[in-house]
Design an enzyme around this catalytic site. Structure first.
Site, PDB file in Angstrom:
ATOM      1  N   SER A  67       0.850  -1.185   0.000  1.00  0.00           N
ATOM      2  CA  SER A  67       0.000   0.000   0.000  1.00  0.00           C
ATOM      3  C   SER A  67       0.894   1.247   0.000  1.00  0.00           C
ATOM      4  O   SER A  67       1.699   1.422  -0.917  1.00  0.00           O
ATOM      5  CB  SER A  67      -0.934  -0.038   1.204  1.00  0.00           C
ATOM      6  OG  SER A  67      -1.935   0.938   1.089  1.00  0.00           O
ATOM      7  N   HIS A 122      -7.921  -5.249  -0.479  1.00  0.00           N
ATOM      8  CA  HIS A 122      -6.642  -4.592  -0.229  1.00  0.00           C
ATOM      9  C   HIS A 122      -5.803  -5.471   0.690  1.00  0.00           C
ATOM     10  O   HIS A 122      -5.516  -5.137   1.846  1.00  0.00           O
ATOM     11  CB  HIS A 122      -6.878  -3.222   0.385  1.00  0.00           C
ATOM     12  CG  HIS A 122      -5.667  -2.344   0.393  1.00  0.00           C
ATOM     13  ND1 HIS A 122      -4.959  -2.050  -0.748  1.00  0.00           N
ATOM     14  CD2 HIS A 122      -5.022  -1.696   1.412  1.00  0.00           C
ATOM     15  CE1 HIS A 122      -3.943  -1.256  -0.437  1.00  0.00           C
ATOM     16  NE2 HIS A 122      -3.959  -1.037   0.871  1.00  0.00           N
TER      17      HIS A 122
END
Length: 699
Positions: free
Chosen positions: A556, A671
């Site tokens: 991320s 995610h």
């Protein structure tokens, strides 16, 4: 991080002179088509890249063993079933080889403490997925606080942030016929009463922010259609999000608080009353943590001089009268090298609990309100570890707290918060042989003189010859602290094989409070990248490892960190794994939830901020013929937060430039590394094969 002094000077000069910043040419982008996440052309590209990379990694002789070990650890039935207190009972979401999607289940506190508790299944997600021909991923449950008999169960399609909410009855163990049901949306919903919800969600055209989150809050009544919901609060389209949350304390007080996120780090807070909404007087850089004795508990992330109160320093915990009739009360103010972990603050019936870190070494603290002010004490748990407030509730002074470190497997402690007594009730078995291993903490000196701490775990007899294969990671953003953690997979697949493992506590994180984070915001971000490079250089200077033996990884925002390190300082590393990353910072605001992060990264409409990213964005700064190590890039199709497209475009540009890379994209998982334990183990094994090939086998 990896900028030379000249490059840093250029960044400063561009920032000082907007006209100069505007002269920097923005590179063309021939891979916009890869931003169409599920288009046939894009998915055909993904399929081809997966086939090429898997042919390399899965064919490696280490893959089968790595996958088997990773899956065995992930699916181990002797791991701790982490508890959640609901209505005086213990709930848990459990996944294993037989329950890929998971079982939501419940037992009594007494039964829970037994080695083999008897569980009652509430919801079988595998059966539900099969019956509904869906890939349901558990996204949590929000239970009505007055009786805690009914909950809103959140189910995600393949791990997306968007979810579907359904009302579930804990007594009948079934979804409520004709109960609350809110269809798929990015949404935050909280109980107001047993028969009404306060909901922020997609209500139709013009109700979602540019970041893709809701800004309109409505009241949903039982038995009424969503179209009949009445508006309670409206933010603005250029906000990041608006989030409602309900709180109840042991004295019977209730508060519904709406957080209007103006930026990712700044918000306005209002309370919902029978007369409407009224503002709560706290600084914009604050977060609400709970309710105790009628006072809202906030963490304040900027210095504050409240009216009629005492000065409050950034990072402090405070108790606030929601009606504003009494001055705010200081609960705890951390010192210069201390911080309160923002994610580890909880409230019981009579106390506030928090994980407090001193030079990234944690302890659990209890705070008690009295006539003479707030009293504090340290709970009798292991020090110098990572502390997590696993579960507590407003109805009791029982809390469950976990403790772990790099070599200490996670242990679960039951705490009687009223007396301060604590007893360890569960311990994760060791997943790797840690005999002869140690964890040390060192400091590196960054380019501007800042002292950057890092932890390294290794064999005590490690020779200082620069030959130890070493993995290094960091995050460096959003005030997220990277605290000591026990990873069975890292220990089994890396440390046991003679490798070393490093975590760098670089700026941008929250390890030393808000100032440590804000030192690297927007155009000041180069210090984050310099910090990481300084740790890498320090590892080499100490002869722990060498560039050809040093591999790095991050996900991320940490994936962005890896991309910058690759493009700025490739000579420092022998392997780079870039996970679910941001990489195209010139377009990040237009992709997935990117617009919500302007407070962290800046806006391309600002000439200075755009000039910084023109020189720093990894996608724009790849160079033909540069000496990059073969790079592993992986992501997930179902990621609706960062999205897979930046990773795709980065890989496509590497291919265009003839640069060495491997690319893998799993089609589910949101995610993260996968939608279930098998998919996560697969991604882990692929990554470890990559590091094995480059760091342990290469000369």
């Amino acid at each position: 991080m990896r900028r030379l002094a000249l490059l840093a000077a250029l960044a400063l000069s561009a920032s000082a002179h907007p006209a100069l910043a505007q002269t920097v040419a923005e590179p063309s982008d021939p891979y916009i088509w890869l931003e169409e996440v599920s288009s046939p052309r894009a998915m055909a590209w993904v399929e081809a890249e997966n086939a090429r990379s898997l042919a390399v990694l899965k064919a490696d002789p280490h893959f089968a063993g790595f996958y088997a070990d990773a899956l065995k650890i992930a699916e181990a039935t002797d791991r701790i079933a982490m508890p959640r207190l609901i209505g005086g009972q213990i709930a848990n979401l459990w996944q294993d080889a037989a329950h890929v999607h998971g079982l939501w289940r419940m037992t009594t506190p007494t039964e829970y403490e037994k080695p083999e508790p008897a569980w009652q299944t509430l919801l079988d997600l595998d059966a539900l997925s099969a019956a509904e021909k869906a890939n349901w991923v558990w996204a949590g449950a929000d239970c009505e606080l007055s009786s805690e008999k009914r909950c809103l169960v959140a189910l995600s399609d393949g791990g997306e942030d968007a979810n579907t909410l359904r009302e579930f009855d804990l007594v009948s163990r079934s979804f409520v016929s004709g109960g609350f049901m809110l269809p798929k949306s990015k949404q935050w919903v909280s109980w107001e009463t047993p028969d009404s919800l306060i909901a922020a969600r997609d209500w139709g055209a013009g109700t979602m922010t540019a970041s893709g989150y809701p800004f309109v809050v409505k009241r949903v009544q039982r038995g009424a259609p969503l179209t009949a919901a009445t508006e309670v609060f409206r933010g603005k389209p250029d906000d990041v999000f608006v989030i409602p949350a309900s709180f109840t304390d042991g004295a019977g007080h209730t508060e519904v608080v709406i957080t209007r996120g103006i930026t990712f780090f700044e918000a306005e807070f209002v309370r919902v009353t029978a007369q409407g909404t009224t503002p709560i007087a706290v600084p914009r850089k604050s977060t609400v943590k709970g309710l105790l004795q009628g006072r809202l508990i906030f963490q304040v992330n900027e210095d504050w001089m409240p009216k009629g109160g005492q000065p409050i320093t950034a990072g402090a915990l405070v108790a606030v009268d929601p009606e504003g009739k009494a001055a705010p009360e200081l609960i705890f103010a951390p010192g210069p090298r201390q911080s309160v972990d923002a994610d580890e603050v909880s409230v019981t019936r009579d106390h506030v609990l928090a994980a407090v870190y001193d030079n990234v070494r944690g302890r659990a603290m209890r705070f008690t309100r009295s006539a003479g002010g707030w009293q504090q004490s340290v709970l009798p748990l292991p020090d110098n570890a990572a502390v997590s407030m696993v579960s507590s509730d407003h109805a009791s002074n029982t809390a469950y707290v976990s403790v772990q470190s790099y070599l200490l497997p996670t242990a679960l402690w039951k705490v009687d918060v009223a007396s301060g007594a604590a007893v360890q009730i569960k311990q994760t078995p060791a997943r790797f042989a840690a005999d002869g291993m140690v964890t040390e903490q060192f400091e590196a000196t960054s380019k501007d003189g800042a002292k950057v701490p890092y932890f390294i775990t290794h064999r005590a007899d490690m020779p200082l010859t620069g030959a130890t294969p070493t993995l290094m990671t960091a995050y460096g953003g959003f005030q997220v602290s990277y605290t000591p953690h026990y990873s069975g997979v890292t220990g089994k697949l890396w440390l046991e094989r003679g490798g070393a493992f490093v975590v760098a506590n670089i700026r941008g994180g929250g390890e030393f409070g808000p100032a440590w984070h804000e030192a690297g915001l927007k155009t000041k971000r180069q210090v984050i990248y310099d910090d990481f490079a300084a740790v890498a250089e320090d590892l080499t200077a100490r002869k722990i490892t060498s560039p050809q033996k040093l591999g790095i990884y991050g996900g991320s925002n940490g994936g962005l960190l890896m991309g910058v390190e690759l493009t700025q300082r490739p000579e420092l590393f022998g392997a780079v794994s870039i996970q679910i990353p941001l990489l195209d910072m010139l377009r990040y605001e237009k992709l997935s939830a990117g617009a919500s992060w302007v407070g962290e990264y800046g806006a391309m409409a600002n000439p200075d901020e755009k000039a910084f990213w023109l020189k720093t964005s990894p996608y724009s700064n790849l160079k033909r013929g540069a000496p990059y190590p073969e790079t592993l890039i992986w992501t997930t199709t179902k990621d609706d937060r960062v999205g897979p497209v930046q990773a795709r475009k980065f890989a496509a540009r590497m291919k265009e430039y003839g640069l060495p890379y491997l690319y893998y994209e799993t089609t589910a998982g949101g995610h993260g590394a996968g939608a279930n334990l098998k998919e996560s183990a697969m991604t882990t094994a692929l990554e470890m094969v990559y590091f094995q090939r480059h760091l342990m086998e290469a000369n």
